[in-house]
Design an enzyme around this catalytic site. Structure first.
Site, PDB file in Angstrom:
ATOM      1  N   ASP A  12       0.816  -1.227   0.000  1.00  0.00           N
ATOM      2  CA  ASP A  12       0.000   0.000   0.000  1.00  0.00           C
ATOM      3  C   ASP A  12       0.847   1.273   0.000  1.00  0.00           C
ATOM      4  OD1 ASP A  12      -2.285  -1.651   0.280  1.00  0.00           O
ATOM      5  OD2 ASP A  12      -1.896  -1.780   2.422  1.00  0.00           O
ATOM      6  N   HIS A  40      -4.280  -2.348  -5.987  1.00  0.00           N
ATOM      7  CA  HIS A  40      -3.735  -1.024  -6.235  1.00  0.00           C
ATOM      8  C   HIS A  40      -4.914  -0.103  -6.458  1.00  0.00           C
ATOM      9  CE1 HIS A  40       0.191  -2.592  -6.903  1.00  0.00           C
ATOM     10  NE2 HIS A  40      -0.147  -3.254  -7.967  1.00  0.00           N
TER      11      HIS A  40
HETATM   12  P1  GDP Z   1      -0.309   0.072  -3.812  1.00  0.00           P
HETATM   13  O1  GDP Z   1      -0.870  -1.276  -3.582  1.00  0.00           O
HETATM   14  O2  GDP Z   1       1.122   0.176  -3.419  1.00  0.00           O
HETATM   15  O3  GDP Z   1      -0.565   0.578  -5.192  1.00  0.00           O
HETATM   16  O4  GDP Z   1      -1.047   1.085  -2.822  1.00  0.00           O
HETATM   17  P2  GDP Z   1      -2.636   1.327  -2.601  1.00  0.00           P
HETATM   18  O5  GDP Z   1      -3.265   1.648  -3.867  1.00  0.00           O
HETATM   19  O6  GDP Z   1      -3.218   0.266  -1.786  1.00  0.00           O
HETATM   20  O7  GDP Z   1      -2.578   2.579  -1.613  1.00  0.00           O
HETATM   21  C1  GDP Z   1      -2.179   3.783  -1.995  1.00  0.00           C
HETATM   22  C2  GDP Z   1      -3.321   4.748  -1.753  1.00  0.00           C
HETATM   23  O8  GDP Z   1      -2.784   6.017  -1.641  1.00  0.00           O
HETATM   24  C3  GDP Z   1      -4.307   4.831  -2.898  1.00  0.00           C
HETATM   25  O9  GDP Z   1      -5.567   5.173  -2.404  1.00  0.00           O
HETATM   26  C4  GDP Z   1      -3.737   5.944  -3.761  1.00  0.00           C
HETATM   27  O10 GDP Z   1      -4.709   6.606  -4.559  1.00  0.00           O
HETATM   28  C5  GDP Z   1      -3.200   6.847  -2.723  1.00  0.00           C
HETATM   29  N1  GDP Z   1      -2.008   7.598  -3.077  1.00  0.00           N
HETATM   30  C6  GDP Z   1      -0.921   7.227  -3.810  1.00  0.00           C
HETATM   31  N2  GDP Z   1       0.001   8.194  -3.798  1.00  0.00           N
HETATM   32  C7  GDP Z   1      -0.498   9.193  -3.033  1.00  0.00           C
HETATM   33  C8  GDP Z   1       0.005  10.466  -2.606  1.00  0.00           C
HETATM   34  O11 GDP Z   1       1.112  10.874  -2.907  1.00  0.00           O
HETATM   35  N3  GDP Z   1      -0.816  11.215  -1.802  1.00  0.00           N
HETATM   36  C9  GDP Z   1      -2.054  10.796  -1.402  1.00  0.00           C
HETATM   37  N4  GDP Z   1      -2.768  11.589  -0.620  1.00  0.00           N
HETATM   38  N5  GDP Z   1      -2.534   9.604  -1.767  1.00  0.00           N
HETATM   39  C10 GDP Z   1      -1.781   8.820  -2.561  1.00  0.00           C
END
Ligand code: GDP
Length: 424
Positions: A12, A40
């Site tokens: 995440d 994701h």
């Molecule tokens: P992944 O599995 O590594 O892709 O991560 P997830 O999708 O589970 O979690 C990342 C969350 O953070 C998602 O809801 C994204 O839209 C959000 N996100 C990613 N980068 C950023 C950021 O720089 N700032 C904010 N506020 N949210 C972010």
């Protein structure tokens, strides 16, 4: 050239966003491990999507998306995702599925549920997507490769052999209904009809793409600390989450991997059980959880509230090292803008001795966080595009962490969107 995008922490970290953003310049995006157990979240002009199985390049028409041999292929989940995307107006993606990928069988999900129930209070906090039973069967050589769908006689015989063993467990250990061979065979034939248009030798496809000078992105799931070998065993996932495994799980030469972009989060979050040294609780945790990510820190697959903590230098330094990070993408930094002061875990106190090296699980259980408090920047940094335009305390936070982990932070993500990125 191959670039891997992998996680430094417990998952995440925002890998989906970084992949979606980088896929703009890429020809191919490959999933090489894991399955539908994590998701994701991607926000772009089509809307907000939770992808569990599809590679994050599916939003570009110029990108080919590959489900590699290392993936736990859940066929119904994959097709539901495809359908949802198309219904929301995304053009039908170019998708290829490895003929060597193995199939998550319907009983893998059931066994996951039954085993977690049996373990009760000692369970792993599985997402019940069948991942552990799937990989156990794969390495126990009783899994089903996509290619096996194409030899019906052999398949039918194998199903009979495999379910003999499964049924003994179902009847005597779990006290559940037994599997029916004919029904399972029919399901497999249905699966074959679903995947048939996409199946090919993806390793050969990637080999040829590399010879033509194409750019390939490998998209990792979860993060270093959930790796079966190098993570917090046994509270880990059942496939390797490391860039190194990308060569195996995609079927490409390891020497082609030129960049390992390790995504590291500006604070910590984790799902499932296991030691989490910098964890915070109560109101402090609830505040960060509510403000975290994009709309709160709740699991993309399960909706479970994530466990929250301050940035963990020890775990992140290790997480970057074990990935072999060439670049670090530092994400969700914007979320911390509300804090007056920001604690960072800079060491682990283990029986009175402070260490900055991440230990094995047995020792990790005894670790207490050593915290250093940095001043906050108390403003919203979303929309900033240049490093110099960030508030001084924010730059100090980034530079403090960069020095502590010992790997270069080259990208800073300050929002969930594709354009929310600062290059340093
Ligand atoms: P992944 O599995 O590594 O892709 O991560 P997830 O999708 O589970 O979690 C990342 C969350 O953070 C998602 O809801 C994204 O839209 C959000 N996100 C990613 N980068 C950023 C950021 O720089 N700032 C904010 N506020 N949210 C972010």
């Amino acid at each position: 050239m191959v670039k891997a995008i992998v996680g430094a922490n417990w998952g995440d970290e925002g890998k989906g966003k970084i992949t979606d953003m980088m896929a703009k310049e890429a020809d191919v995006v490959v999933r090489f491990q894991g399955g539908a157990n994590a998701g994701h979240t991607i926000v772009n002009h089509y809307g907000k999507f939770a992808l569990h199985t599809l590679p994050s390049g599916v939003f570009y028409t110029h990108t080919t998306n590959v489900i590699g041999n290392g993936v736990a292929l859940n066929i119904p989940v994959l097709f539901k995702e495809l359908q949802t995307m198309i219904e929301q107006g995304v053009p039908k993606p170019n998708l290829l599925i490895s003929d060597r990928a193995q199939i998550v069988m319907p009983y893998h999900m059931d066994f996951d549920v039954y085993e977690e129930e049996r373990l009760a209070g000692k369970s792993f906090g599985s997402t019940k997507s069948g991942i552990a039973p799937f990989y156990s069967d794969k390495y126990g050589k009783i899994g089903f490769q996509v290619s096996e769908l194409y030899d019906e006689n052999a398949l039918s015989e194998k199903i009979e052999r495999v379910i003999l063993q499964k049924n003994i467990l179902l009847e005597h250990l779990y006290k559940r209904e037994k599997l029916d061979k004919e029904r399972l065979f029919e399901t497999m034939m249905e699966y074959k009809r679903m995947v048939d248009p996409y199946v090919c030798d993806t390793s050969l496809y990637l080999w040829n793409a590399l010879k033509e000078g194409k750019e390939i992105l490998l998209e990792g799931q979860l993060g270093s600390l959930k790796d079966t070998d190098h993570g917090i065993y046994p509270m880990v996932t059942s496939s390797s989450t490391l860039a190194a495994y990308g060569a195996v799980g995609a079927g490409i030469p390891p020497y082609e991997m030129k960049e390992i972009i390790t995504v590291c989060k500006a604070y910590s979050s984790a799902v499932g059980a296991g030691a989490f040294v910098s964890e915070i609780f109560g109101q402090e945790a609830e505040e960060l959880r509510k403000r975290g990510g994009d709309g709160g820190e709740y699991g993309a697959t399960t909706g479970r509230p994530r466990r929250m903590g301050w940035f963990d230098m020890v775990a992140s330094k290790y997480g970057c090292r074990i990935q072999g990070a060439t670049h670090v993408a530092f994400t969700v930094l914007d979320v911390l803008g509300y804090l007056e002061e920001i604690p960072v875990c800079i060491g682990y106190d283990i029986n009175g001795k402070v260490t900055t090296e991440f230990p094995t699980t047995t020792i990790l259980k005894k670790a207490k966080p050593v915290l250093k408090t940095l001043p906050g920047w108390r403003c919203d940094i979303r929309g900033i595009r240049k490093y110099e335009d960030l508030p001084e305390n924010c730059r100090k936070y980034i530079e403090f962490i960069e020095e502590g982990i010992g790997f270069p932070i080259t990208m800073i993500s300050n929002g969930p969107g594709r354009e929310d990125i600062i290059y340093k």
